[in-house]
Design a protein around this motif. Structure first.
Motif, PDB file in Angstrom:
ATOM      1  N   ILE A 251       6.873  -7.481  -0.471  1.00 40.66           N
ATOM      2  CA  ILE A 251       5.754  -8.060  -1.226  1.00 40.66           C
ATOM      3  C   ILE A 251       6.079  -8.337  -2.690  1.00 40.66           C
ATOM      4  CG2 ILE A 251       4.073  -6.938   0.297  1.00 40.66           C
ATOM      5  CD1 ILE A 251       3.502  -4.915  -1.933  1.00 40.66           C
ATOM      6  N   ALA A 252       7.218  -7.842  -3.207  1.00 41.79           N
ATOM      7  CA  ALA A 252       7.507  -7.956  -4.633  1.00 41.79           C
ATOM      8  C   ALA A 252       8.519  -9.063  -4.893  1.00 41.79           C
ATOM      9  CB  ALA A 252       8.037  -6.628  -5.170  1.00 41.79           C
ATOM     10  N   PRO A 253       8.150 -10.114  -5.620  1.00 41.49           N
ATOM     11  CA  PRO A 253       9.103 -11.193  -5.923  1.00 41.49           C
ATOM     12  C   PRO A 253      10.368 -10.653  -6.569  1.00 41.49           C
ATOM     13  CG  PRO A 253       6.883 -11.830  -6.555  1.00 41.49           C
ATOM     14  CD  PRO A 253       6.807 -10.378  -6.184  1.00 41.49           C
ATOM     15  N   GLY A 254      11.523 -11.120  -6.087  1.00 47.78           N
ATOM     16  CA  GLY A 254      12.808 -10.710  -6.627  1.00 47.78           C
ATOM     17  C   GLY A 254      13.391  -9.465  -6.001  1.00 47.78           C
ATOM     18  N   ALA A 255      12.694  -8.865  -5.051  1.00 38.79           N
ATOM     19  CA  ALA A 255      13.187  -7.628  -4.439  1.00 38.79           C
ATOM     20  C   ALA A 255      14.370  -7.900  -3.514  1.00 38.79           C
ATOM     21  CB  ALA A 255      12.074  -6.942  -3.661  1.00 38.79           C
ATOM     22  N   ASP A 256      15.293  -6.950  -3.463  1.00 34.62           N
ATOM     23  CA  ASP A 256      16.453  -7.036  -2.565  1.00 34.62           C
ATOM     24  C   ASP A 256      17.038  -5.630  -2.460  1.00 34.62           C
ATOM     25  OD1 ASP A 256      18.739  -7.536  -1.106  1.00 34.62           O
ATOM     26  OD2 ASP A 256      19.443  -9.181  -2.377  1.00 34.62           O
ATOM     27  N   ILE A 257      16.741  -4.931  -1.373  1.00 31.58           N
ATOM     28  CA  ILE A 257      17.224  -3.565  -1.205  1.00 31.58           C
ATOM     29  C   ILE A 257      17.913  -3.404   0.146  1.00 31.58           C
ATOM     30  CG2 ILE A 257      15.464  -2.533  -2.693  1.00 31.58           C
ATOM     31  CD1 ILE A 257      14.061  -1.543  -0.120  1.00 31.58           C
ATOM     32  N   VAL A 258      18.767  -2.385   0.217  1.00 26.60           N
ATOM     33  CA  VAL A 258      19.366  -1.966   1.479  1.00 26.60           C
ATOM     34  C   VAL A 258      18.976  -0.509   1.711  1.00 26.60           C
ATOM     35  CG1 VAL A 258      21.489  -1.553   2.764  1.00 26.60           C
ATOM     36  CG2 VAL A 258      21.303  -3.573   1.291  1.00 26.60           C
ATOM     37  N   LEU A 403       3.393  -2.938  -7.125  1.00 27.54           N
ATOM     38  CA  LEU A 403       4.341  -4.039  -7.254  1.00 27.54           C
ATOM     39  C   LEU A 403       3.648  -5.398  -7.292  1.00 27.54           C
ATOM     40  CD1 LEU A 403       6.913  -2.581  -4.726  1.00 27.54           C
ATOM     41  CD2 LEU A 403       7.353  -2.892  -7.180  1.00 27.54           C
ATOM     42  N   ARG A 404       2.429  -5.456  -6.761  1.00 18.83           N
ATOM     43  CA  ARG A 404       1.670  -6.703  -6.756  1.00 18.83           C
ATOM     44  C   ARG A 404       0.303  -6.538  -7.426  1.00 18.83           C
ATOM     45  NH1 ARG A 404       2.824 -10.614  -2.704  1.00 18.83           N
ATOM     46  NH2 ARG A 404       0.785 -11.518  -3.174  1.00 18.83           N
ATOM     47  N   SER A 405       0.234  -5.653  -8.398  1.00 23.65           N
ATOM     48  CA  SER A 405      -1.044  -5.371  -9.036  1.00 23.65           C
ATOM     49  C   SER A 405      -1.154  -6.064 -10.388  1.00 23.65           C
ATOM     50  CB  SER A 405      -1.209  -3.855  -9.214  1.00 23.65           C
ATOM     51  OG  SER A 405      -2.403  -3.551  -9.886  1.00 23.65           O
ATOM     52  N   GLN A 406      -2.394  -6.369 -10.783  1.00 23.87           N
ATOM     53  CA  GLN A 406      -2.664  -6.959 -12.092  1.00 23.87           C
ATOM     54  C   GLN A 406      -2.802  -5.903 -13.184  1.00 23.87           C
ATOM     55  OE1 GLN A 406      -6.242  -8.937 -10.912  1.00 23.87           O
ATOM     56  NE2 GLN A 406      -5.193 -10.861 -10.397  1.00 23.87           N
ATOM     57  N   GLY A 407      -2.892  -4.649 -12.805  1.00 20.22           N
ATOM     58  CA  GLY A 407      -3.042  -3.576 -13.777  1.00 20.22           C
ATOM     59  C   GLY A 407      -2.672  -2.249 -13.158  1.00 20.22           C
ATOM     60  N   PRO A 408      -2.732  -1.165 -13.934  1.00 20.94           N
ATOM     61  CA  PRO A 408      -2.323   0.143 -13.417  1.00 20.94           C
ATOM     62  C   PRO A 408      -3.195   0.602 -12.248  1.00 20.94           C
ATOM     63  CG  PRO A 408      -2.532   0.173 -15.812  1.00 20.94           C
ATOM     64  CD  PRO A 408      -3.141  -1.106 -15.351  1.00 20.94           C
ATOM     65  N   ILE A 409      -2.579   1.363 -11.342  1.00 21.19           N
ATOM     66  CA  ILE A 409      -3.275   1.963 -10.210  1.00 21.19           C
ATOM     67  C   ILE A 409      -3.106   3.477 -10.299  1.00 21.19           C
ATOM     68  CG2 ILE A 409      -3.344   2.214  -7.685  1.00 21.19           C
ATOM     69  CD1 ILE A 409      -2.303  -0.660  -7.493  1.00 21.19           C
ATOM     70  N   THR A 410      -4.212   4.189 -10.198  1.00 23.59           N
ATOM     71  CA  THR A 410      -4.180   5.648 -10.125  1.00 23.59           C
ATOM     72  C   THR A 410      -4.431   6.061  -8.675  1.00 23.59           C
ATOM     73  OG1 THR A 410      -4.983   5.918 -12.388  1.00 23.59           O
ATOM     74  CG2 THR A 410      -5.250   7.793 -10.898  1.00 23.59           C
TER      75      THR A 410
END
Length: 441
Positions: A251-258, A403-410
């Motif tokens: 869901i996160a633009p630019g992500a690339d993990i193994v 990763l796809r939020s407009q502001g902080p999440i608690t």
């Protein structure tokens, strides 16, 4: 960790990058300790999950006279006492937050010569145990529960068990495993038939310990009176723990993990199938076998997800991953429909209600149904507060929403993350998630 509540604070944005290995598979770790304790000889396991749930299992067998060295850095050695070598514990066995440990231990303890009691924390004490106590009692066990079939479980020893032919009313690897473990002590052939496939780690591991298990279609059979022989076990990384990073990278633009050395048991890969149907970019690399279980490295890159109607046959194969999958659904274009997942209502929390409430708190249109949810995605999460209800999977799933939020999440009440994923915050931060821990009020 202290008993005070902790919260997660997740900053918006970021992307997951790099190579990482999540902790060992919890289901396989539990079973490694259990069967190692009941085997003859010294069993060694690598990659064992050192979360609180598995440590409860370790401590339970120590309380019944089993020598366990470790775990240290995932390595544990267990001096097995054989099927009939356990000793009566001096106090109730505390399974903490672990439904897996309580249900599987009920099957083992049903066949012992001594009385025992299984207790748990407030969350586990609300979970249904009649589903396992009832068929075990039909085998000749004597297991008493509290009102409504809730823990604690009081198990009378010295009962002669008889084999049973049992059709599970709902898919449950835990109930199936409890009956198979009790079947080790029963006279005759125990047969368990599933309405849909569930994880088969118990069957695989019994064979690894030299015990004959027959699988024919949807039925698993074994005969009592055999022996377990010690072996070496290499525990793969837990796909249920990997699921949070699978979703986060998708869901996160630019992500690339193994994600390295992930368990690819065919009864556990529903999360990959469902994400694939949604359009996720997941590559399977270096597929191989390790300790009788298939494993692989998974490369995940950001992609545009689309809403789907989740195939009902995939639901039992991804039952623990739905909090994360429903976060992915919130980021997908269009509507995602989940049905046939009523089992989610009796996990560490009512995961249908908890996930829907969390999504709504972050501005997502999420509607509960009796057996699932309808999620309309396509937008970003807004800033907000999510109540995890002490459920580790709810907490970790919503951490990825940052990763796809407009502001902080608690995210509140996250202490139980350590039951399945010790070091989650550190690993997620290293991969690129802006997450910190703070003390609760």
């Amino acid at each position: 960790m202290s008993d005070s509540r902790i919260d997660f604070l997740v900053q918006p944005g970021g992307a997951l990058v790099g190579r990482l290995r999540v902790p060992g598979d919890k289901s396989i770790s539990h079973r490694s300790v259990m069967l190692g304790a009941l085997a003859e000889g010294r069993t060694a396991a690598e990659g064992l999950l050192e979360g609180e749930d598995v440590l409860r299992t370790v401590n339970a067998f120590r309380a019944m006279g089993v020598r366990v060295d470790g775990p240290r850095a995932g390595h544990v050695e267990i001096e097995g006492v054989g099927l009939h070598g356990l000793k009566a514990p001096a106090a109730p066995l505390d399974m903490g937050n672990s439904g897996t440990a309580m249900r599987l231990m009920a099957g083992i303890l049903a066949g012992q010569a001594f009385d025992s009691e299984l207790v748990g924390d407030p969350s586990l004490s609300k979970r249904p145990m009649k589903r396992v106590a009832e068929p075990l009692n039909r085998m000749g066990a004597e297991i008493r529960t509290e009102e409504g079939g809730r823990p604690p479980l009081r198990i009378s020893g010295g009962r002669a068990l008889s084999a049973i032919r049992y059709a599970l009313p709902v898919p449950s690897a835990q109930v199936k495993s409890a009956l198979l473990l009790a079947g080790l002590y029963a006279k005759g052939e125990t047969a368990v038939t599933e309405p849909a496939p569930t994880r088969d780690h118990t069957e695989r591991m019994l064979r690894g310990f030299g015990y004959a298990v027959e699988v024919s279609g949807s039925t698993v059979r074994l005969s009592g009176g055999g022996r377990l022989k010690a072996c070496r076990i290499d525990v793969p990384a837990d796909i249920s723990s990997a699921a949070f990073f699978l979703v986060g990278a998708s869901i996160a633009p630019g992500a690339d993990i193994v994600l390295e050395h992930v368990g690819m048991n065919p009864t556990r890969v529903g999360v990959l199938t469902i994400l694939g149907l949604m359009g996720a970019d997941i590559g399977i690399e270096n597929a191989r076998e390790s300790g009788g279980e298939p494993v692989a490295d998974l490369r995940v890159r950001a992609s545009r997800l689309r809403g789907i109607r989740i195939p009902p046959e995939q639901v039992p194969l991804a039952i623990d991953e739905f909090p994360a999958l429903l976060v992915a659904a919130a980021c997908a274009e269009g509507e995602t429909v989940l049905s046939g997942a009523e089992e989610l209502r009796v996990k560490e929390s009512d995961r249908i209600a908890a996930t829907a409430a969390g999504l709504r708190a972050l501005g997502i249109d999420a509607r509960e149904t009796p057996d699932g949810m309808i999620v309309r995605g396509g937008g970003a999460f807004r800033s907000g507060t999510v109540e995890s209800l002490g459920d580790h999977r709810i907490a970790m799933a919503f951490a990825m929403a940052g990763l796809r939020s407009q502001g902080p999440i608690t995210i509140r009440d996250c202490k139980n993350v350590d039951t399945s994923f010790p070091g989650f915050v550190e690993l997620a931060r290293r991969a690129g998630l802006g997450i910190t821990i703070r003390g609760g009020r």
